[in-house]
Scaffold this motif. Structure first.
Motif, PDB file in Angstrom:
ATOM      1  N   VAL A 118       0.841  -1.197   0.000  1.00 16.94           N
ATOM      2  CA  VAL A 118       0.000   0.000   0.000  1.00 16.94           C
ATOM      3  C   VAL A 118       0.877   1.249   0.000  1.00 16.94           C
ATOM      4  CG1 VAL A 118      -1.875   1.218   1.155  1.00 16.94           C
ATOM      5  CG2 VAL A 118      -1.787  -1.278   1.210  1.00 16.94           C
ATOM      6  N   GLY A 121       1.966   1.727  -3.421  1.00 17.23           N
ATOM      7  CA  GLY A 121       0.895   2.325  -4.215  1.00 17.23           C
ATOM      8  C   GLY A 121       0.753   3.809  -3.963  1.00 17.23           C
ATOM      9  N   GLU A 130      -0.207   5.988 -11.989  1.00 20.48           N
ATOM     10  CA  GLU A 130      -1.350   5.166 -11.623  1.00 20.48           C
ATOM     11  C   GLU A 130      -0.910   4.029 -10.711  1.00 20.48           C
ATOM     12  OE1 GLU A 130      -4.359   3.568 -14.154  1.00 20.48           O
ATOM     13  OE2 GLU A 130      -4.212   5.268 -15.516  1.00 20.48           O
ATOM     14  N   TRP A 131      -1.769   3.720  -9.766  1.00 27.97           N
ATOM     15  CA  TRP A 131      -1.617   2.488  -8.998  1.00 27.97           C
ATOM     16  C   TRP A 131      -2.554   1.492  -9.672  1.00 27.97           C
ATOM     17  CZ3 TRP A 131      -3.296   1.762  -3.176  1.00 27.97           C
ATOM     18  CH2 TRP A 131      -2.765   0.547  -2.699  1.00 27.97           C
ATOM     19  N   ALA A 135      -3.280  -4.170  -8.564  1.00 27.94           N
ATOM     20  CA  ALA A 135      -2.434  -4.037  -7.378  1.00 27.94           C
ATOM     21  C   ALA A 135      -3.244  -3.524  -6.190  1.00 27.94           C
ATOM     22  CB  ALA A 135      -1.260  -3.101  -7.668  1.00 27.94           C
ATOM     23  N   VAL A 136      -4.181  -2.607  -6.455  1.00 30.57           N
ATOM     24  CA  VAL A 136      -5.053  -2.113  -5.385  1.00 30.57           C
ATOM     25  C   VAL A 136      -5.880  -3.263  -4.829  1.00 30.57           C
ATOM     26  CG1 VAL A 136      -6.925  -0.538  -4.790  1.00 30.57           C
ATOM     27  CG2 VAL A 136      -5.187   0.180  -6.427  1.00 30.57           C
ATOM     28  N   ILE A 168      -6.345   2.617   1.225  1.00 34.30           N
ATOM     29  CA  ILE A 168      -6.784   1.881   0.031  1.00 34.30           C
ATOM     30  C   ILE A 168      -8.120   2.432  -0.461  1.00 34.30           C
ATOM     31  CG2 ILE A 168      -7.606  -0.368  -0.796  1.00 34.30           C
ATOM     32  CD1 ILE A 168      -5.528  -1.670   1.001  1.00 34.30           C
ATOM     33  N   ALA A 171      -7.464   5.440  -2.462  1.00 33.85           N
ATOM     34  CA  ALA A 171      -6.914   5.126  -3.780  1.00 33.85           C
ATOM     35  C   ALA A 171      -7.990   4.550  -4.698  1.00 33.85           C
ATOM     36  CB  ALA A 171      -5.761   4.141  -3.638  1.00 33.85           C
TER      37      ALA A 171
END
Length: 227
Positions: A118, A121, A130-131, A135-136, A168, A171
């Motif tokens: 995290v 990210g 970008e994340w 992956a998020v 998270i 994001a």
């Protein structure tokens, strides 16, 4: 988005500070309210001064958590940190969240293993990259797994997991400015709660002061740009 109407910002902040109208607990006198005509409207601050909603929400969160005698000083320090027109604060919110996750006191290895991706990210978002959605989602699944383990039963690990979960959420909601800034503020509150468990009762303001200093430093160091 670049900062603008800087001299108006200076004047508005100075007027509220001189009149002693900067107080916690009411949207008429809080950090956001003092800059948005007494209402909870960070979108107005974004339009008027070029300060992103996410940054306003984070600042408001810190403001409300400081000792009452210290909260107005955060508001008063904003113009000096912004400094001028033409500063790009777009990435400050993500930079702040990355710094917050790194500042969490030590947690069990399995919890840290969920926090690390995290942080990575947040670093990508802090750089304007970008994340990736995958992956998020992977980080989210790891945090959910940790939340159900014995390690997360401890207050420190549980609060760390909540801080990461809130980051998270921010994001995941990156295309929804309101959801992102609310989630960011939640991460600030949770990170403070986690920090507080590791401090003596007389030192509970330390994490809020650290957050205040971190945010002002990031705003001050944000890059200048030209349209």
């Amino acid at each position: 988005m670049l900062t603008k109407n800087f001299h108006q910002l200076q004047a508005e902040v100075a007027a509220h500070v001189i009149a002693d109208r900067v107080k916690q607990g009411s949207y008429r006198t809080c950090f956001i309210g003092c800059l948005a005509n007494g209402v909870d409207n960070p979108a107005y601050i974004e339009r008027k001064y070029g300060i992103p909603r996410m940054v306003s929400r984070v600042a408001e969160s810190i403001f409300e958590g400081l000792p009452p005698s210290e909260a107005p000083s955060l508001f008063a320090a904003l113009p000096a940190a912004v400094g001028c027109n033409g500063k790009n604060l777009t990435l400050v919110g993500w930079q702040f969240l990355a710094a917050e996750l790194r500042s969490l006191p030590p947690v069990p290895a399995d919890v840290q293993a969920a926090i690390d991706p995290v942080i990575a990210g947040m670093d990508l978002l802090s750089e304007g990259k970008e994340w990736p959605t995958q992956a998020v989602e992977a980080a989210d699944a790891a945090v959910r797994d940790i939340r159900d383990t014995d390690a997360a039963d401890a207050a420190d690990a549980a609060n760390a997991v909540r801080a990461v979960r809130a980051a998270i959420d921010a994001a995941s909601a990156v295309r929804d400015a309101k959801a992102a800034c609310v989630a960011a503020a939640a991460a600030v509150y949770v990170a403070h709660a986690r920090q507080a468990t590791a401090l003596a009762a007389t030192d509970l303001t330390l994490s809020r002061r650290r957050q205040r200093d971190t945010l002002l430093k990031l705003i001050k160091e944000a890059p200048m740009e030209t349209n």
